[in-house]
Design an enzyme around this catalytic site. Sequence first.
Site, PDB file in Angstrom:
ATOM      1  N   LYS A 172      -0.692   9.427   2.879  1.00 25.47           N
ATOM      2  CA  LYS A 172      -2.017  10.008   2.683  1.00 25.47           C
ATOM      3  C   LYS A 172      -3.064   8.897   2.789  1.00 25.47           C
ATOM      4  O   LYS A 172      -3.232   8.087   1.880  1.00 25.47           O
ATOM      5  CB  LYS A 172      -2.121  10.686   1.301  1.00 25.47           C
ATOM      6  CG  LYS A 172      -3.322  11.607   1.239  1.00 25.47           C
ATOM      7  CD  LYS A 172      -4.135  11.414   0.008  1.00 25.47           C
ATOM      8  CE  LYS A 172      -5.402  10.758  -0.083  1.00 25.47           C
ATOM      9  NZ  LYS A 172      -6.419  10.715   0.881  1.00 25.47           N
ATOM     10  N   GLU A 245      -1.946  -1.555  -6.373  1.00 25.17           N
ATOM     11  CA  GLU A 245      -2.737  -2.729  -5.952  1.00 25.17           C
ATOM     12  C   GLU A 245      -4.194  -2.314  -6.054  1.00 25.17           C
ATOM     13  O   GLU A 245      -4.640  -1.438  -5.317  1.00 25.17           O
ATOM     14  CB  GLU A 245      -2.417  -3.103  -4.498  1.00 25.17           C
ATOM     15  CG  GLU A 245      -0.969  -3.446  -4.229  1.00 25.17           C
ATOM     16  CD  GLU A 245      -0.539  -4.734  -4.902  1.00 25.17           C
ATOM     17  OE1 GLU A 245      -1.402  -5.584  -5.200  1.00 25.17           O
ATOM     18  OE2 GLU A 245       0.666  -4.889  -5.140  1.00 25.17           O
ATOM     19  N   CYS A 279     -10.588  -6.445  -1.178  1.00 25.68           N
ATOM     20  CA  CYS A 279     -10.147  -6.594  -2.570  1.00 25.68           C
ATOM     21  C   CYS A 279     -10.147  -8.063  -2.954  1.00 25.68           C
ATOM     22  O   CYS A 279     -10.311  -8.410  -4.116  1.00 25.68           O
ATOM     23  CB  CYS A 279      -8.761  -6.004  -2.740  1.00 25.68           C
ATOM     24  SG  CYS A 279      -7.606  -6.626  -1.519  1.00 25.68           S
ATOM     25  N   GLU A 376     -16.578  -4.753 -10.223  1.00 22.38           N
ATOM     26  CA  GLU A 376     -16.387  -4.826  -8.774  1.00 22.38           C
ATOM     27  C   GLU A 376     -17.484  -4.019  -8.073  1.00 22.38           C
ATOM     28  O   GLU A 376     -17.634  -2.822  -8.314  1.00 22.38           O
ATOM     29  CB  GLU A 376     -15.009  -4.266  -8.380  1.00 22.38           C
ATOM     30  CG  GLU A 376     -14.706  -4.495  -6.914  1.00 22.38           C
ATOM     31  CD  GLU A 376     -13.383  -3.867  -6.461  1.00 22.38           C
ATOM     32  OE1 GLU A 376     -13.124  -2.695  -6.780  1.00 22.38           O
ATOM     33  OE2 GLU A 376     -12.608  -4.564  -5.769  1.00 22.38           O
TER      34      GLU A 376
HETATM   35  P1  NAD Z   1     -10.012   4.784  -3.799  1.00 28.73           P
HETATM   36  O1  NAD Z   1      -9.258   4.542  -5.067  1.00 28.73           O
HETATM   37  O2  NAD Z   1     -11.246   5.582  -3.873  1.00 28.73           O
HETATM   38  O3  NAD Z   1      -9.071   5.518  -2.736  1.00 28.73           O
HETATM   39  C1  NAD Z   1      -7.814   5.003  -2.378  1.00 28.73           C
HETATM   40  C2  NAD Z   1      -6.901   6.158  -1.973  1.00 28.73           C
HETATM   41  O4  NAD Z   1      -6.598   6.936  -3.140  1.00 28.73           O
HETATM   42  C3  NAD Z   1      -7.530   7.116  -0.962  1.00 28.73           C
HETATM   43  O5  NAD Z   1      -6.551   7.540  -0.034  1.00 28.73           O
HETATM   44  C4  NAD Z   1      -7.974   8.264  -1.847  1.00 28.73           C
HETATM   45  O6  NAD Z   1      -8.100   9.489  -1.160  1.00 28.73           O
HETATM   46  C5  NAD Z   1      -6.833   8.309  -2.859  1.00 28.73           C
HETATM   47  N1  NAD Z   1      -7.139   9.004  -4.118  1.00 28.73           N
HETATM   48  C6  NAD Z   1      -8.335   9.180  -4.702  1.00 28.73           C
HETATM   49  N2  NAD Z   1      -8.187   9.881  -5.859  1.00 28.73           N
HETATM   50  C7  NAD Z   1      -6.858  10.148  -5.994  1.00 28.73           C
HETATM   51  C8  NAD Z   1      -6.073  10.827  -6.967  1.00 28.73           C
HETATM   52  N3  NAD Z   1      -6.624  11.380  -8.037  1.00 28.73           N
HETATM   53  N4  NAD Z   1      -4.746  10.896  -6.790  1.00 28.73           N
HETATM   54  C9  NAD Z   1      -4.162  10.312  -5.716  1.00 28.73           C
HETATM   55  N5  NAD Z   1      -4.864   9.668  -4.743  1.00 28.73           N
HETATM   56  C10 NAD Z   1      -6.190   9.583  -4.885  1.00 28.73           C
HETATM   57  O7  NAD Z   1     -10.292   3.334  -3.144  1.00 28.73           O
HETATM   58  P2  NAD Z   1     -11.121   2.993  -1.822  1.00 28.73           P
HETATM   59  O8  NAD Z   1     -12.567   3.143  -2.084  1.00 28.73           O
HETATM   60  O9  NAD Z   1     -10.532   3.675  -0.639  1.00 28.73           O
HETATM   61  O10 NAD Z   1     -10.785   1.439  -1.672  1.00 28.73           O
HETATM   62  C11 NAD Z   1     -11.505   0.424  -2.295  1.00 28.73           C
HETATM   63  C12 NAD Z   1     -10.751  -0.112  -3.493  1.00 28.73           C
HETATM   64  O11 NAD Z   1      -9.457  -0.545  -3.085  1.00 28.73           O
HETATM   65  C13 NAD Z   1     -11.413  -1.327  -4.099  1.00 28.73           C
HETATM   66  O12 NAD Z   1     -11.354  -1.245  -5.490  1.00 28.73           O
HETATM   67  C14 NAD Z   1     -10.558  -2.478  -3.590  1.00 28.73           C
HETATM   68  O13 NAD Z   1     -10.596  -3.642  -4.387  1.00 28.73           O
HETATM   69  C15 NAD Z   1      -9.210  -1.856  -3.590  1.00 28.73           C
HETATM   70  N6  NAD Z   1      -8.284  -2.563  -2.700  1.00 28.73           N
HETATM   71  C16 NAD Z   1      -7.264  -3.269  -3.265  1.00 28.73           C
HETATM   72  C17 NAD Z   1      -6.385  -3.986  -2.461  1.00 28.73           C
HETATM   73  C18 NAD Z   1      -5.231  -4.751  -3.054  1.00 28.73           C
HETATM   74  O14 NAD Z   1      -4.274  -5.011  -2.332  1.00 28.73           O
HETATM   75  N7  NAD Z   1      -5.258  -5.113  -4.325  1.00 28.73           N
HETATM   76  C19 NAD Z   1      -6.555  -3.975  -1.071  1.00 28.73           C
HETATM   77  C20 NAD Z   1      -7.615  -3.237  -0.530  1.00 28.73           C
HETATM   78  C21 NAD Z   1      -8.472  -2.528  -1.364  1.00 28.73           C
END
Ligand code: NAD
Length: 485
Positions: A172, A245, A279, A376
């Site tokens: 997803k 992550e 991130c 963040e």
């Molecule tokens: P997000 O948490 O909004 O979304 C990530 C994924 O989770 C998407 O596919 C989203 O549709 C899904 N999602 C949202 N709500 C959900 C739920 N209730 N249940 C299951 N899935 C759900 O994050 P984003 O805005 O896409 O990405 C940015 C964030 O990701 C930042 O905080 C960044 O630091 C982090 N990030 C971390 C790493 C790492 O490796 N540590 C790498 C890249 C990004």
Amino acid sequence: MPYKNYIGGKWVAPRSGNYFDSLNPHTTKSLGNFPKSNREDVLLAIDAAEKTLPSWKTVPAPKRGEILLRFAQLLRKDKERLARIMTKEMGKVLNETRGDVQEAIDTAEYMAGEGRRLFGHTTPSELPDKSCMTIRLPLGVVAVITPWNFPIAIPAWKIMPALICGNTVVFKPSSDTPLCAIEFVKLLEKAGVPKGVVNLVMGSGPEIGDVLIRSERIRGISFTGHKDTGKYIAAHAGLKKVGLEMGGKNPIIVMDDADVDLAVDGVLWAAFGTTGQRCTACSRVIVHKKILRKFERALLKRVRKLKLGSGLSPLTDVGPLVNKAALDKSNTYVHIGLKEGAKLLCGGKPAKGPGYYFQPTIFTNVAADMRIAREEIFGPVLSIIAVKDLKEATSVANGVEYGLSSSIYTKDIKNAFVAMRDIEAGITYVNSPTIGAEVHLPFGGVKSTGNGTREAGIEGINEFSEIKTIYVDYSGRLQKAQGIE
Ligand code: NAD
């Protein structure tokens, strides 16, 4: 023509009948209509993954590796096309999206090699004529839930180890980058991944992500994204194996003995590369007060030269933010910073559109407990915090809830080793910025950044495999352990 989900080896319209748009953040125009799937769509994807699991997990791992190698070759052939699609869909400049594809190639090749290892252990038994070992088995059907900011590399970080270990996958992707996910899966299909082994379902996180995380038929979840989403998943996933992550508030410490120009180079790339949307982006520079003014002057000079614009143009340094919400978030944090008493050195406003552009922004006179220094922002907003020595610098570095990446610029080996030991983070760089992970080394964070799992490298396969312990007794009699007669 609207795009389709990929379930059981077929491209299928969503049962929901609903669609959403993915926007180009430079033009704000739609790139197409993508399935806004529902519960039924997810259940079909889980059915398909379950059905294929028995045959896929018995394919010899080196043979699974051959498919991964073919995938790497296809990615390499298609690198430029994929990089351009990625730039159009999420704004990152072409040089960086090429890097994203390269990371996926490296991961596929690395994990293909794991197919010839997937080591367990052998160890002596305490009893005669008895042998002990461990073997690695797949978890089963796993859910891969990814963010938008590395739309080819992060799916590869997860799906490659998942496949080499023999799992089947429901993928997803983020609703900001469905087109990249479709391209990724098309290449998997072309590489010969059998029907049903990887299934793609697009749609809202809270709606369909929730079905995945609560399903008892899913044995593992690998999630990358925001801390709040990760915490929600941890709370609702039950007993399945969960890899999380999450975000960062990554510091670069610049000591008074540092090569200031080198530090400025590093900060510029770490804070404003990918428009601050990594991130591992640096959002705090912790500078020794003896060199503060020199550092600020040198940084400002470079930041003022950064060119904003379409990621497709070779002249562009900084692309747009991914969407309107991200633009609003950076804007809101600038207001918060000003209210908290920080001093704006440059930027601070949305830049000329129509895309979601925000000026590279630097705050100085930032106190470590201000919200702009702790939360963040995920945009091009950098805080400078002055400190008197390394002890204060590490204490500031550690004074946030995150712990992903970190860096120190110093010529003093003692400073470097103290920082390596004392900074609470999954990654510490010395004399290079907070970004630059290589796929053969483990990647992940501590504190609210993660739950202890690591991606990439040899650690990457732990997330997607179970260890089974085997005892083989060839003594021909009943033997009891612990000396029981
Ligand atoms: P997000 O948490 O909004 O979304 C990530 C994924 O989770 C998407 O596919 C989203 O549709 C899904 N999602 C949202 N709500 C959900 C739920 N209730 N249940 C299951 N899935 C759900 O994050 P984003 O805005 O896409 O990405 C940015 C964030 O990701 C930042 O905080 C960044 O630091 C982090 N990030 C971390 C790493 C790492 O490796 N540590 C790498 C890249 C990004």
